[in-house]
Motif scaffolding. Structure first.
Motif, short mmCIF file in Angstrom:
data_model
loop_
_atom_site.label_atom_id
_atom_site.label_comp_id
_atom_site.label_asym_id
_atom_site.label_seq_id
_atom_site.Cartn_x
_atom_site.Cartn_y
_atom_site.Cartn_z
N GLY A 180 39.62 43.90 28.60
CA GLY A 180 40.68 44.72 29.16
C GLY A 180 41.79 43.86 29.72
O GLY A 180 41.53 42.84 30.36
N SER A 181 43.02 44.27 29.48
CA SER A 181 44.16 43.46 29.93
C SER A 181 45.31 44.34 30.37
O SER A 181 45.52 45.44 29.83
CB SER A 181 44.62 42.54 28.79
OG SER A 181 45.73 41.76 29.20
N LYS A 182 46.06 43.85 31.35
CA LYS A 182 47.33 44.44 31.74
C LYS A 182 48.46 43.44 31.56
O LYS A 182 49.56 43.62 32.07
CB LYS A 182 47.27 44.94 33.18
CG LYS A 182 46.33 46.14 33.38
CD LYS A 182 46.41 46.68 34.80
CE LYS A 182 45.51 47.90 34.97
NZ LYS A 182 45.61 48.46 36.34
N GLN A 183 48.15 42.35 30.85
CA GLN A 183 49.18 41.39 30.48
C GLN A 183 50.02 41.99 29.34
O GLN A 183 49.61 42.95 28.69
CB GLN A 183 48.53 40.08 30.01
CG GLN A 183 47.71 39.37 31.06
CD GLN A 183 48.55 38.74 32.16
OE1 GLN A 183 49.78 38.69 32.06
NE2 GLN A 183 47.89 38.27 33.20
N PRO A 184 51.21 41.42 29.07
CA PRO A 184 51.99 41.90 27.93
C PRO A 184 51.17 41.82 26.65
O PRO A 184 50.41 40.87 26.44
CB PRO A 184 53.19 40.95 27.89
CG PRO A 184 53.33 40.47 29.31
CD PRO A 184 51.92 40.38 29.84
N LEU A 185 51.30 42.83 25.80
CA LEU A 185 50.56 42.85 24.53
C LEU A 185 51.33 42.03 23.51
O LEU A 185 52.16 42.53 22.75
CB LEU A 185 50.35 44.28 24.04
CG LEU A 185 49.54 44.46 22.75
CD1 LEU A 185 48.28 43.62 22.75
CD2 LEU A 185 49.22 45.92 22.52
N THR A 186 51.05 40.74 23.51
CA THR A 186 51.68 39.79 22.59
C THR A 186 50.62 39.23 21.65
O THR A 186 49.42 39.36 21.89
CB THR A 186 52.33 38.64 23.36
OG1 THR A 186 51.29 37.92 24.06
CG2 THR A 186 53.35 39.15 24.37
N ALA A 187 51.08 38.57 20.60
CA ALA A 187 50.14 37.95 19.66
C ALA A 187 49.28 36.91 20.37
O ALA A 187 48.08 36.79 20.09
CB ALA A 187 50.91 37.32 18.50
N ALA A 188 49.88 36.16 21.29
CA ALA A 188 49.13 35.12 22.00
C ALA A 188 48.04 35.74 22.87
O ALA A 188 46.90 35.24 22.90
CB ALA A 188 50.08 34.28 22.84
#
Length: 300
Positions: free
Chosen positions: A222-230
């Motif tokens: 689970g993440s709330k970071q920007p959904l980027t390729a990295a």
């Protein structure tokens, strides 16, 4: 319409049919991330979730694995929805609006598991699971190769809209939908019922018993970071490197395509990562076709 047993039975049959029609209007999206576990009592205990077992080489006698118990319990809850029909509306044949109401009642009943399952997933950053840690946390206790407790993460934090990478190939998915009693349509339409005598109301309702809880935290990132390729790449690496106790690899993301679940605001970013031929700088997109995207309105 005359108020008599036959007419009321016909009316109730029509309301029930409208309710059943509504049940088919809400896709069971919760089954994408939740496993249905039957329940026959008021609660189920899930102490066995502390262990993800595996095979070992058989040298000497068998090793008897004790199931480590925790007090993680999911208690069933009662749910209901009720509509009152005015006696005067029946007598005056003023019933057109009720068909729509009962259809919507059915749709809402079918959608309610989605509401609960995705709400719990979204709350996983601040809600404990069976090991006492938040479901998405940076310090889940796991035993390393030597049996020492070490901390394992299934999140990289953040403050934005949530997104999740999930291995949905396992028999137990990240969320448990514990079902004690399926939704039922109930009528209280006897002309001699107290609700009719005192308030001139015929009562029709739906009720059920179930609840939701967390399964294995290892199967979801689970993440709330920007959904980027990295960040997507980091989530994949973390899940593929996930281990159970004593350093045993769990083999995640080696079965069916993982699910990239996201809030609606991240749908475009998710589709670009797994659908585009080229990356943001024109390079070949190495992540094309590596996950199935599921944007969910329930995460809005």
């Amino acid at each position: 319409m005359e108020i008599n047993t036959g007419n009321l039975r016909t009316l109730g049959t029509g309301f029930s049919a409208a309710f059943r029609g509504g049940l088919g209007m809400a896709p069971p999206q919760h089954l994408e991330i939740a496993s249905v576990v039957p329940s026959s009592t008021g609660k189920n205990e899930y102490g066995w979730l502390n262990q993800v077992r595996g095979m070992r080489e058989w040298l000497g006698d068998r090793v008897l694995n004790q199931i480590t118990q925790s007090d993680y319990t999911i208690k069933n809850k009662d749910w209901e929805d009720t509509i009152e029909v005015e006696r005067n509306d029946i007598e005056d044949d003023n019933l057109g609006q009720y068909g729509m109401l009962f259809t919507e009642m059915g749709r809402a009943a079918a959608a309610h598991p989605c509401e609960l399952v995705f709400a719990l997933m979204k709350a996983g950053f601040s809600t404990p699971c069976y090991d006492g840690q938040y479901y998405f946390d940076t310090d889940h206790p796991v035993l390393d190769e030597k049996g020492a407790v070490t901390s394992v993460a299934n999140t990289d934090g953040g403050v934005g809209a949530p997104w999740f990478l999930i291995d949905v190939s396992r028999v137990l998915k990240p969320i448990i939908f514990q079902e004690r009693k399926k939704v039922q349509f109930i009528t209280k339409d006897n002309p001699n019922d107290e609700n009719v005598f005192w308030r001139k109301k015929f009562v029709y309702g739906a009720d059920a018993r179930y609840n939701v809880g967390f399964g294995f935290w290892q199967f979801a990132w689970g993440s709330k970071q920007p959904l980027t390729a990295a960040n997507y790449a980091a989530a994949r690496a973390a899940l593929m490197g996930m281990k159970g106790d004593y350093g045993r690899p769990l083999g995640l993301l080696t079965g069916a395509k993982p699910l990239l679940l996201c809030a609606p605001s991240l749908e475009s970013a998710a589709l670009k990562i797994v659908n585009n031929e080229l990356g943001a700088d024109g390079e070949t997109n190495e992540w094309k076709d590596t996950a199935r995207v599921l944007p969910s309105a329930w995460l809005a």
